[in-house]
Design a protein around this motif. Structure first.
Motif, PDB file in Angstrom:
ATOM      1  N   GLN A 143      39.992  22.107  34.362  1.00  0.00           N
ATOM      2  CA  GLN A 143      40.967  23.135  33.994  1.00  0.00           C
ATOM      3  C   GLN A 143      40.208  24.371  33.530  1.00  0.00           C
ATOM      4  OE1 GLN A 143      43.565  21.373  31.026  1.00  0.00           O
ATOM      5  NE2 GLN A 143      45.181  21.081  32.527  1.00  0.00           N
ATOM      6  N   CYS A 144      40.502  25.495  34.166  1.00  0.00           N
ATOM      7  CA  CYS A 144      39.849  26.757  33.791  1.00  0.00           C
ATOM      8  C   CYS A 144      40.904  27.709  33.248  1.00  0.00           C
ATOM      9  CB  CYS A 144      39.158  27.383  34.993  1.00  0.00           C
ATOM     10  SG  CYS A 144      37.863  26.350  35.700  1.00  0.00           S
ATOM     11  N   LYS A 145      40.736  28.120  32.019  1.00  0.00           N
ATOM     12  CA  LYS A 145      41.672  29.061  31.418  1.00  0.00           C
ATOM     13  C   LYS A 145      41.431  30.443  32.018  1.00  0.00           C
ATOM     14  CE  LYS A 145      43.671  30.287  26.949  1.00  0.00           C
ATOM     15  NZ  LYS A 145      44.975  29.725  27.303  1.00  0.00           N
ATOM     16  N   VAL A 146      42.500  31.179  32.245  1.00  0.00           N
ATOM     17  CA  VAL A 146      42.382  32.499  32.858  1.00  0.00           C
ATOM     18  C   VAL A 146      41.819  33.482  31.841  1.00  0.00           C
ATOM     19  CG1 VAL A 146      43.618  34.364  34.003  1.00  0.00           C
ATOM     20  CG2 VAL A 146      44.318  31.999  34.391  1.00  0.00           C
ATOM     21  N   GLU A 147      40.615  33.961  32.107  1.00  0.00           N
ATOM     22  CA  GLU A 147      39.957  34.924  31.227  1.00  0.00           C
ATOM     23  C   GLU A 147      39.425  36.070  32.083  1.00  0.00           C
ATOM     24  OE1 GLU A 147      38.383  31.612  27.968  1.00  0.00           O
ATOM     25  OE2 GLU A 147      36.939  32.699  29.237  1.00  0.00           O
ATOM     26  N   GLU A 148      39.880  37.257  31.782  1.00  0.00           N
ATOM     27  CA  GLU A 148      39.569  38.409  32.638  1.00  0.00           C
ATOM     28  C   GLU A 148      38.071  38.686  32.700  1.00  0.00           C
ATOM     29  OE1 GLU A 148      41.023  43.038  33.296  1.00  0.00           O
ATOM     30  OE2 GLU A 148      41.641  41.919  31.518  1.00  0.00           O
ATOM     31  N   GLU A 149      37.356  38.529  31.573  1.00  0.00           N
ATOM     32  CA  GLU A 149      35.932  38.849  31.553  1.00  0.00           C
ATOM     33  C   GLU A 149      35.096  37.870  32.387  1.00  0.00           C
ATOM     34  OE1 GLU A 149      37.008  36.493  27.835  1.00  0.00           O
ATOM     35  OE2 GLU A 149      37.765  38.243  28.922  1.00  0.00           O
ATOM     36  N   LYS A 207      38.925  39.875  54.473  1.00  0.00           N
ATOM     37  CA  LYS A 207      38.192  40.628  53.458  1.00  0.00           C
ATOM     38  C   LYS A 207      36.756  40.111  53.381  1.00  0.00           C
ATOM     39  CE  LYS A 207      42.316  41.470  50.652  1.00  0.00           C
ATOM     40  NZ  LYS A 207      42.386  42.905  51.019  1.00  0.00           N
ATOM     41  N   ILE A 208      35.826  41.037  53.141  1.00  0.00           N
ATOM     42  CA  ILE A 208      34.424  40.650  52.998  1.00  0.00           C
ATOM     43  C   ILE A 208      34.217  39.875  51.701  1.00  0.00           C
ATOM     44  CG2 ILE A 208      32.059  41.528  52.804  1.00  0.00           C
ATOM     45  CD1 ILE A 208      32.873  43.887  54.502  1.00  0.00           C
ATOM     46  N   PHE A 209      35.032  40.186  50.685  1.00  0.00           N
ATOM     47  CA  PHE A 209      34.961  39.486  49.398  1.00  0.00           C
ATOM     48  C   PHE A 209      36.172  38.554  49.267  1.00  0.00           C
ATOM     49  CE2 PHE A 209      32.372  43.204  48.761  1.00  0.00           C
ATOM     50  CZ  PHE A 209      31.322  42.751  47.980  1.00  0.00           C
ATOM     51  N   PRO A 210      36.134  37.385  49.884  1.00  0.00           N
ATOM     52  CA  PRO A 210      37.306  36.506  49.866  1.00  0.00           C
ATOM     53  C   PRO A 210      37.322  35.515  48.703  1.00  0.00           C
ATOM     54  CG  PRO A 210      35.715  35.635  51.397  1.00  0.00           C
ATOM     55  CD  PRO A 210      35.083  36.842  50.770  1.00  0.00           C
ATOM     56  N   PHE A 211      36.241  35.496  47.892  1.00  0.00           N
ATOM     57  CA  PHE A 211      36.132  34.507  46.811  1.00  0.00           C
ATOM     58  C   PHE A 211      36.429  35.140  45.452  1.00  0.00           C
ATOM     59  CE2 PHE A 211      32.906  33.175  49.979  1.00  0.00           C
ATOM     60  CZ  PHE A 211      33.466  31.972  50.353  1.00  0.00           C
ATOM     61  N   ILE A 212      37.031  34.329  44.578  1.00  0.00           N
ATOM     62  CA  ILE A 212      37.173  34.704  43.165  1.00  0.00           C
ATOM     63  C   ILE A 212      36.547  33.599  42.331  1.00  0.00           C
ATOM     64  CG2 ILE A 212      38.765  35.156  41.258  1.00  0.00           C
ATOM     65  CD1 ILE A 212      40.737  36.267  43.207  1.00  0.00           C
ATOM     66  N   LYS A 213      35.562  33.975  41.567  1.00  0.00           N
ATOM     67  CA  LYS A 213      34.932  33.007  40.665  1.00  0.00           C
ATOM     68  C   LYS A 213      35.696  33.036  39.340  1.00  0.00           C
ATOM     69  CE  LYS A 213      31.409  33.851  38.193  1.00  0.00           C
ATOM     70  NZ  LYS A 213      30.083  34.255  37.682  1.00  0.00           N
ATOM     71  N   VAL A 214      36.198  31.888  38.899  1.00  0.00           N
ATOM     72  CA  VAL A 214      37.034  31.816  37.693  1.00  0.00           C
ATOM     73  C   VAL A 214      36.329  31.133  36.530  1.00  0.00           C
ATOM     74  CG1 VAL A 214      39.183  31.864  39.008  1.00  0.00           C
ATOM     75  CG2 VAL A 214      38.117  29.664  38.474  1.00  0.00           C
ATOM     76  N   ALA A 215      35.103  30.630  36.754  1.00  0.00           N
ATOM     77  CA  ALA A 215      34.349  29.967  35.680  1.00  0.00           C
ATOM     78  C   ALA A 215      32.904  29.812  36.139  1.00  0.00           C
ATOM     79  CB  ALA A 215      34.954  28.601  35.355  1.00  0.00           C
ATOM     80  N   VAL A 220      48.391  34.908  45.063  1.00  0.00           N
ATOM     81  CA  VAL A 220      47.462  34.776  43.937  1.00  0.00           C
ATOM     82  C   VAL A 220      47.356  36.096  43.180  1.00  0.00           C
ATOM     83  CG1 VAL A 220      45.042  34.366  43.331  1.00  0.00           C
ATOM     84  CG2 VAL A 220      46.176  32.898  44.999  1.00  0.00           C
ATOM     85  N   LYS A 221      47.401  37.194  43.907  1.00  0.00           N
ATOM     86  CA  LYS A 221      47.350  38.509  43.255  1.00  0.00           C
ATOM     87  C   LYS A 221      48.551  38.689  42.324  1.00  0.00           C
ATOM     88  CE  LYS A 221      47.195  43.458  44.228  1.00  0.00           C
ATOM     89  NZ  LYS A 221      47.138  44.504  45.283  1.00  0.00           N
ATOM     90  N   GLU A 222      49.735  38.277  42.790  1.00  0.00           N
ATOM     91  CA  GLU A 222      50.930  38.364  41.942  1.00  0.00           C
ATOM     92  C   GLU A 222      50.785  37.489  40.696  1.00  0.00           C
ATOM     93  OE1 GLU A 222      55.766  37.546  42.240  1.00  0.00           O
ATOM     94  OE2 GLU A 222      54.484  37.334  43.995  1.00  0.00           O
ATOM     95  N   TYR A 223      50.171  36.329  40.843  1.00  0.00           N
ATOM     96  CA  TYR A 223      49.928  35.433  39.709  1.00  0.00           C
ATOM     97  C   TYR A 223      49.089  36.139  38.638  1.00  0.00           C
ATOM     98  CZ  TYR A 223      47.666  31.610  37.116  1.00  0.00           C
ATOM     99  OH  TYR A 223      47.164  30.809  36.121  1.00  0.00           O
ATOM    100  N   PHE A 224      48.016  36.784  39.055  1.00  0.00           N
ATOM    101  CA  PHE A 224      47.145  37.469  38.099  1.00  0.00           C
ATOM    102  C   PHE A 224      47.803  38.738  37.539  1.00  0.00           C
ATOM    103  CE2 PHE A 224      43.800  34.903  40.151  1.00  0.00           C
ATOM    104  CZ  PHE A 224      43.153  34.437  39.022  1.00  0.00           C
ATOM    105  N   ILE A 276      46.235  41.395  35.189  1.00  0.00           N
ATOM    106  CA  ILE A 276      44.917  41.437  35.838  1.00  0.00           C
ATOM    107  C   ILE A 276      45.125  41.763  37.311  1.00  0.00           C
ATOM    108  CG2 ILE A 276      42.840  40.140  36.436  1.00  0.00           C
ATOM    109  CD1 ILE A 276      43.434  38.323  34.017  1.00  0.00           C
ATOM    110  N   ASN A 277      44.477  42.820  37.758  1.00  0.00           N
ATOM    111  CA  ASN A 277      44.540  43.182  39.172  1.00  0.00           C
ATOM    112  C   ASN A 277      43.237  42.751  39.839  1.00  0.00           C
ATOM    113  OD1 ASN A 277      44.765  44.358  41.703  1.00  0.00           O
ATOM    114  ND2 ASN A 277      45.699  46.221  40.932  1.00  0.00           N
ATOM    115  N   ILE A 278      43.318  41.752  40.693  1.00  0.00           N
ATOM    116  CA  ILE A 278      42.100  41.191  41.298  1.00  0.00           C
ATOM    117  C   ILE A 278      41.453  42.159  42.282  1.00  0.00           C
ATOM    118  CG2 ILE A 278      42.808  38.794  40.981  1.00  0.00           C
ATOM    119  CD1 ILE A 278      43.653  38.729  43.903  1.00  0.00           C
ATOM    120  N   ASP A 279      42.140  43.239  42.642  1.00  0.00           N
ATOM    121  CA  ASP A 279      41.528  44.240  43.509  1.00  0.00           C
ATOM    122  C   ASP A 279      40.430  45.015  42.783  1.00  0.00           C
ATOM    123  OD1 ASP A 279      43.118  43.585  45.652  1.00  0.00           O
ATOM    124  OD2 ASP A 279      44.642  45.103  45.208  1.00  0.00           O
ATOM    125  N   TYR A 280      40.479  44.999  41.444  1.00  0.00           N
ATOM    126  CA  TYR A 280      39.561  45.843  40.671  1.00  0.00           C
ATOM    127  C   TYR A 280      38.660  45.061  39.720  1.00  0.00           C
ATOM    128  CZ  TYR A 280      42.755  49.374  42.404  1.00  0.00           C
ATOM    129  OH  TYR A 280      43.508  50.166  43.222  1.00  0.00           O
TER     130      TYR A 280
END
Length: 324
Positions: free
Chosen positions: A196-202, A262-270, A302-306, A311-315
């Motif tokens: 379980q990874c808690k959503v943390e913007e940093e 997209k060239i950047f298709p991954f989001i690292k969450v932890a 997923v963008k709507e979730y954030f 949190i805007n995952i585009d930025y």
């Protein structure tokens, strides 16, 4: 009495009788004239009253109808005006409307397929060998002056077979999923929550590949490039090219289209998770930290979730890697 006297009396009586008859006739005519005048004036008056009554009546009716139409036409405007006034009087109206559209992710979580393991394995079994082919190509040209196309064709077919086998065992036969709830992003394996990874913007990062770019890695890169007379830089460039091509091929295979690629298709969450033992602490053991957004629909969801977490995952920040 003589006859002359009698004739004179008859004449006088006849004149008086004529005068009387003439006077009665004039009186009768006068009365008839008065009656006619009375009837005419009465008729004219009644006609005048009737016309005035009808005209005023029509005017009143028309004005009432027009006023009624004006009221009907003004109805939506009045309702809109009342709505605007109501909104102005209720400052929380927009917030309530927004909250009414908010999705409860505990009741309706997002569940997507987890491609993390495939891309972690791919960097060692597919990307690294493929990026090394140009080095052997350069060596053959320098040492032998020709290229053995048959050997390179066999090498490419072997790498393709390795890619297919890796995809089968890490994606098709693997039951890994990622679940987005209100508080956590959960990594599941066969329905069991592994992390379980808690959503943390940093912590969030957009990854070009699957590891972070660090200062120490950059120093190693410079040393290798200088020591290899630029050959390592060539290999690194082909690593990135192969990396991008692999993402493009996988995306096309999943979606049968490149729309939304997209060239950047991954989001690292932890931070990457590793096994408990030393042999697990290698690059291919990294797991339960990476989200692959494999379609435009998944990306938007997923963008709507954030966005509901401001949190805007585009930025969010982007990470580049040295060793894929």
């Amino acid at each position: 009495m003589n006859e002359a006297r009698l004739e004179e009396l008859k004449k006088i009586l006849n004149e008086r009788r004529q005068n009387l008859e003439q006077g009665s006739q004039e009186n009768s005519d006068a009365q008839n004239f008065d009656v006619l005048n009375f009837n005419t004036s009465k008729s004219d008056t009644s006609n005048s009253n009737a016309s005035n009554f009808d005209a005023s009546d029509l005017n009143n009716k028309n004005s009432k109808a027009l006023n009624s139409n004006d009221k009907n036409s003004d109805g939506p405007n009045l309702n809109a005006e009342r709505g605007r006034k109501f909104q102005n009087l209720d400052p929380d109206n927009a917030t309530l409307f927004k909250n009414s559209k908010t999705r409860d992710y505990d009741k309706e979580p997002i569940i997507i397929k987890n491609y993390e393991k495939f891309f972690v394995y791919a960097r060692l079994f597919i990307i690294l060998p493929t990026s090394g082919l140009p080095l052997f190509l350069i060596r053959d040209i320098i040492d032998f002056g020709y290229i053995n196309t048959y050997e390179y064709l066999l090498s490419c077919m072997a790498l393709l077979l390795i890619a297919v086998i890796t995809y089968i065992f890490t994606v098709i036969r693997n039951k890994r999923e990622i679940r987005f709830t209100d508080q956590y992003i959960e990594f599941l394996d066969k329905g069991v929550v592994k992390r379980q990874c808690k959503v943390e913007e940093e912590v969030l990062r957009r990854n070009f590949s699957t590891e972070n770019f660090r200062t120490s890695s950059f120093i190693v890169l410079v040393v290798l490039c200088v020591g290899s007379l630029g050959l390592f830089l060539v290999a690194l460039i082909f690593m990135y090219i192969t990396n991008m091509l692999l993402k493009l091929i996988v995306y096309f295979y999943i979606n049968h289209s490149l729309k939304g690629f997209k060239i950047f298709p991954f989001i690292k969450v932890a931070r990457p998770g590793y096994g408990k033992y030393l042999y697990n602490a290698v690059a291919i053991s990294a797991h339960y930290y990476l989200i692959y957004l494999y379609s435009s629909e998944i990306y938007n969801e997923v963008k709507e979730y954030f966005l509901q977490k401001n949190i805007n995952i585009d930025y969010i920040k982007k990470d580049y890697t040295v060793f894929i």
